[in-house]
Design a protein around this motif. Structure first.
Motif, PDB file in Angstrom:
ATOM      1  N   SER A  65     -13.256 -21.394  18.175  1.00 23.77           N
ATOM      2  CA  SER A  65     -13.112 -20.857  19.492  1.00 23.77           C
ATOM      3  C   SER A  65     -14.716 -19.857  19.531  1.00 23.77           C
ATOM      4  O   SER A  65     -15.133 -20.205  20.631  1.00 23.77           O
ATOM      5  N   GLY A  87     -14.917 -28.732  20.772  1.00 23.07           N
ATOM      6  CA  GLY A  87     -13.692 -28.628  21.758  1.00 23.07           C
ATOM      7  C   GLY A  87     -12.742 -29.799  21.340  1.00 23.07           C
ATOM      8  O   GLY A  87     -11.593 -29.750  21.051  1.00 23.07           O
ATOM      9  N   ALA A  88     -13.222 -31.100  21.076  1.00 23.40           N
ATOM     10  CA  ALA A  88     -12.583 -32.112  20.357  1.00 23.40           C
ATOM     11  C   ALA A  88     -11.787 -31.898  19.166  1.00 23.40           C
ATOM     12  O   ALA A  88     -10.866 -32.327  18.876  1.00 23.40           O
ATOM     13  N   GLU A  97      -9.080 -29.260  19.631  1.00 21.48           N
ATOM     14  CA  GLU A  97      -7.962 -29.951  20.095  1.00 21.48           C
ATOM     15  C   GLU A  97      -7.080 -31.021  18.978  1.00 21.48           C
ATOM     16  O   GLU A  97      -6.012 -30.893  19.069  1.00 21.48           O
ATOM     17  N   GLN A  98      -7.856 -31.616  18.316  1.00 22.98           N
ATOM     18  CA  GLN A  98      -7.453 -32.355  17.168  1.00 22.98           C
ATOM     19  C   GLN A  98      -6.461 -31.377  16.000  1.00 22.98           C
ATOM     20  O   GLN A  98      -5.417 -31.805  15.901  1.00 22.98           O
ATOM     21  N   ARG A 124      -5.344 -28.478  16.801  1.00 25.50           N
ATOM     22  CA  ARG A 124      -4.120 -27.804  17.560  1.00 25.50           C
ATOM     23  C   ARG A 124      -2.843 -28.990  17.592  1.00 25.50           C
ATOM     24  O   ARG A 124      -1.836 -28.621  17.438  1.00 25.50           O
ATOM     25  N   SER A 125      -3.373 -30.141  17.918  1.00 26.87           N
ATOM     26  CA  SER A 125      -2.101 -31.095  18.233  1.00 26.87           C
ATOM     27  C   SER A 125      -1.660 -31.659  16.973  1.00 26.87           C
ATOM     28  O   SER A 125      -0.549 -32.002  16.683  1.00 26.87           O
TER      29      SER A 125
END
Length: 945
Positions: free
Chosen positions: A114, A125-126, A129-130, A132-133
């Motif tokens: 972040s 960003g990508a 997201e990876q 996080r998911s």
């Protein structure tokens, strides 16, 4: 905004008190915790540690991505996450000893991403997201669900609910303003990345193979290959070597990662805060632990004396540097302790075989079975127990060569399934009667080896008795009923053993005709109430048929083999000479000063005190593996009896729950050691090379024992001048090279992980005595094999006769208690565990589920079908588990595999199937004072639960 929230959520897991103090006045997180004003902070911390630090045995919350995706820490999942860290230029930070995929570390990484996204959103960003998911969302959800299950204080579910919401729906937090955000951001550890963006990527690390070996008390000691990367274990493999293919691991290797890196590992030193056995602890530092151990150590020594201190039988580490042996050495350096003799495995055979032959070296080299014409596995199950890496190889070769193999066992074991041309079921504890029936048949037909008996044996008939003993005390007089009027015919034996008389006759005739014939007894048959007599009776058969001292034969008895010398830790001189049988330690807790020779006490006339301090290191015998768990618990719960219990382990076992101080150990992957073949059945030596760093704050016991030694002024005596355990191992190895010059230098041994001896002469037990009976004598008082033992006869004990006769035992098939409890319960060593090791590994359950074996006839009478829950009970306790209805167990006998972890419900009913809920500690074997854990009467009914 997100970088700030990630930071404070990470801080929640890393430093709870600091988080409380910092977050209270600020924004949304402050709102979450304002309602805790006035809460006892110490109590809150206690609950925090119970939820997140493993201090409560009954709370299990997974905190690591690897634990969510499986059960195992420091595995491929962890390595994959570390690889992502490195690709993004992130280096994981220390977070209370946790693995790098810890939830707090994931939050730290997201904080870092972040921060980097502020200067270059597309670059991170990508990736964010990876992460996080794939990792964070699942971890947070699992932790939040665990907290909602276990937490009492509303703070914890609230914080975790907020975190879950933030991770899964970050847009919810977009409009929230945090007072002084810019000032708060400047205090973040990754503030520099807010200005500079991502760090330079770190290069990938190649995987490598590290050779190590098993260190548990498993029947096979084998070479293990661990593939590692980033300090994680990617996979565990066996080591196939064309020179010695039998050193490959058995099926238990499937469980090594899942067991030793299990998410429920003990993490930190703990001090008990609840009642003994309740499983509630408070986290303390290693310094506090060492200081408290040292204080209790000295207090108990000075108050009660050396005899009050006891190191409990434990074999969780069965290598050169063993925790229990290290503790014994330190105690000897500090004035001594009450020691033990025997083992839970082989007490009767190791005690009684020297009465027969003069020593325990009654085995032939393992490959010698290929020279036999008949092999009898009597209560022997090497397919599951292993019993030396090479034993099954040679048995398989024997079967392939057409050598007939007979298995005698109440249960159609895996060994019977693999090898048996014939399975003979027998009632537990009646083996001596079967041997007598066979001896009667052999002697009646005049088939005995009279010359061998005449030249080498004492007391088998009237002509070979000592002059001062009545002739009718000989074995032959007993066998033919000349003293008691009862000939020990096959029909007599059938009435006791349930083996048909015709089967006994055929077995006897085959055994005597097949010469050489190899009779291989297992250890299970001597873990009965009359175990000593079983050993004597089987040795009598070997002598009667002349199968002693010849290739292809077998003398029965303990079966040890003359072997190479192995490195061994010196225990120093024993200042206190008192010893007890290891099975009687609970009695020494309760009534030490009343125990003397009649209880098997050696070295002193009477014990000087009760046991007041127990060191239970790397073992689960304190509760789980000792007989009559409920009675044992009651003894240990009383703090006025044993005043201090110190345990070290990898997990919160039923034994560890009774600790006053509980310390986290290091697994086979986390320390160096040297391992010898199990039981001496092998001509090799193994090196345990450390594979990964210890998890959390785990330490091998040497390290903190050395610190205790320093505190009590015994360090130099304890460590022998070695500065580390590695130096000590090398010193012991080099000492061994003086008597085993074939060994390579230490560095070569470390690198190869194994050394196979080249000079391995074939060993045939008592071959010299057979070849030269006039001058090569047995190490007995008479110089002969003592079928009749003047020493035992002189004890004048009804249950220890001078000859190998069948003696009914408590809870055997003839006990009147059978009217109330009609079924005989036995245990066995299952292939899915090494004693209790691996039982917490869910991945091993499919190999052999824990369930009760019961014959269809006994099941029908009780209305039981396959899979039904059944209550197994006697006066000592109750177990409730599913049944397996099978004709692989004889009628009237039921079986539970030993080693399941005791798990009582609120009513005290064990729901896992720990056999020692039902076994007895009240009647140890009459001579060795060994454990009779295969002699139990019980009843089974369909459960109403």
């Amino acid at each position: 905004m997100s970088v700030y929230l990630y930071h404070w959520f990470a801080l929640f897991f890393d430093s709870f008190p600091e988080w409380l103090k910092t977050v209270k006045p600020q924004g949304i997180l402050g709102d979450l915790v304002r309602h805790i004003e006035g809460t006892d902070e110490a109590a809150l911390r206690l609950e925090y540690d119970a939820l997140f630090k493993g201090t409560n045995a009954h709370i299990r919350i997974p905190l690591w991505a690897s634990a969510i995706q499986g059960q195992t820490l420091m595995d491929k999942t962890t390595a994959g996450l570390i690889a992502r860290y490195r690709q993004n230029g992130y280096t994981s930070v220390a977070m209370d000893g946790n693995p790098p995929d810890y939830i707090g570390q994931q939050l730290r990484f997201m904080e870092y991403l972040s921060a980097c996204a502020i200067t270059d959103p597309e670059a991170t960003g990508a990736e964010a997201e990876q992460i996080r998911s794939v990792y964070l969302a699942g971890t947070v959800r699992a932790v939040r669900e665990g907290v909602e299950t276990y937490a009492r204080h509303a703070l914890f579910p609230a914080v975790l609910q907020a975190l879950d919401t933030f991770v899964t729906s970050p847009q919810v937090f977009e409009d929230i303003e945090i007072q002084g955000l810019e000032e708060q951001l400047s205090r973040l550890w990754c503030y520099g990345n807010i200005q500079t963006g991502k760090n330079v990527s770190l290069p990938p690390e190649p995987s490598r193979i590290i050779l190590t070996a098993g260190i548990n008390n498993c029947g096979g000691k084998c070479v293990i290959r661990a593939e590692t990367q980033y300090g994680c274990i990617l996979r565990i493999m066996g080591s196939f070597d064309p020179q010695d293919p039998q050193l490959r691991p058995c099926v238990r290797i499937r469980g090594y990662q899942g067991t030793f890196l299990h998410r429920e590992r003990l993490r930190y030193p703990l001090r008990r805060v609840g009642k003994r056995g309740e499983g509630k602890f408070r986290r303390i530092s290693w310094q506090e632990a060492v200081e408290e151990i040292s204080r209790e150590w000295v207090r108990i020594r000075d108050t009660y004396g050396a005899a009050s201190r006891y190191v409990n039988y434990s074999v969780g580490v069965a290598s050169v540097m063993r925790p229990d042996k290290l503790a014994m050495r330190l105690l000897n350096a500090d004035g001594g302790f009450l020691s033990y003799y025997n083992s839970y495995s082989s007490a009767c055979t190791r005690w009684i075989t020297p009465y027969i032959y003069g020593d325990n070296l009654s085995g032939n080299s393992l490959d010698d079975v290929l020279n036999a014409k008949l092999i009898i596995l009597w209560g022997h199950n090497p397919v599951e127990t292993i019993f030396g890496n090479h034993r099954n190889y040679y048995l398989a070769q024997a079967k392939a060569q057409g050598i007939k193999i007979i298995v005698i066992d109440p249960r159609f074991s895996d060994s019977a399934a693999h090898y048996a041309d014939q399975w003979i079921g027998i009632r537990p504890s009646t083996d001596s009667a079967l041997a007598d029936g066979m001896a009667f048949e052999i002697w009646s037909l005049g088939l005995q080896d009279q010359a061998f008996m005449d030249q080498r044996c004492l007391g088998f008939d009237e002509a070979h008795m000592p002059d001062d003993v009545p002739k009718n005390e000989c074995y032959r007089a007993y066998l033919f009923g000349e003293k008691d009027g009862i000939p020990k015919t096959p029909e007599w034996a059938e009435s006791i053993t349930a083996v048909p008389a015709d089967t006994i006759r055929t077995l006897a005739q085959e055994y005597v005709a097949a010469k050489p014939a190899c009779l291989l007894p297992g250890f299970g048959i001597q873990r009965t109430g009359n175990g000593e007599q079983t050993v004597r009776s089987l040795a009598l058969l070997a002598c009667l048929t002349g199968n002693v001292g010849i290739s292809g034969g077998g003398a029965a008895g303990t079966g040890d083999i003359a072997k190479h010398q192995n490195p061994a830790l010196p225990l120093l001189d024993f200042p206190y000479q008192g010893k007890i049988p290891c099975f009687l330690w609970t009695q020494a807790v309760e009534r030490g000063p009343s125990m003397g020779a009649e209880d098997g006490v050696l070295g002193v006339d009477r014990l000087h005190t009760n046991i007041k301090m127990i060191l239970n290191l790397a073992g689960n015998t304190l509760v789980n593996q000792h007989s009559d768990i409920n009675a044992t618990k009651k003894i240990l719960e009383d703090e006025t009896k044993c005043e201090f219990i110190l345990c070290s382990d990898l997990f919160m076992t039923s034994s560890a729950m009774f600790a006053d101080i509980l310390l986290p150990g290091a697994s086979v992957f986390e320390t160096d050691n040297i391992t010898a073949p199990w039981g001496g059945f092998g001509d090799y030596l193994l090196r345990n090379n450390q594979v990964i760093d210890p998890l959390f704050e785990g330490r091998f016991e040497y390290e903190w024992l050395r610190e205790v030694a320093e505190k009590i002024g015994c360090r130099e005596a304890f460590d022998g001048g070695y500065r580390s355990m590695g130096e000590w191992l090398q010193g012991l190895y080099e000492d061994t090279r003086k008597t085993e010059p074939e060994l390579p230098n230490f560095e070569t041994f470390k690198k190869t992980g194994i050394y196979r001896y080249k000079n391995n002469p074939v060993y045939i037990a008592y071959a010299k005595q057979r070849a030269d009976p006039a001058t090569a004598l047995f190490e007995t008082p008479s110089g002969r094999i003592e079928i009749f033992s003047p020493r035992l006869y002189g004890l004048h004990k009804k249950d220890v006769p001078g000859i190998p006769a069948y003696v009914p035992c408590p809870e055997g098939p003839g006990d009147p208690l059978r009217e109330q409890y009609p079924l005989q319960l036995i245990g066995w060593h299952t292939k899915r565990r090494t004693h209790t090791i691996h039982d917490n590994n869910e991945g091993m359950e499919g190999m052999e589920p824990q369930r009760l074996w019961i014959h269809p006839q006994d099941a029908d009478v009780r209305g039981l079908s396959e899979g039904d829950l059944a209550d197994i009970f006697n006066a000592r306790g109750k177990i409730c588990i599913p049944v397996h209805v099978t004709d692989r167990i004889m009628a009237g006998v039921i079986a539970l595999s030993q080693g399941a972890w005791y798990q009582p419900d609120s009513e005290g009913v064990d729901r896992r199937g720990s056999i020692n809920v039902l076994t007895s500690a009240d009647h140890p074997t009459p001579l060795a004072k060994g454990n009779p854990q295969h002699t139990n009467l019980v009843e089974v009914v369909k459960s109403q639960a």
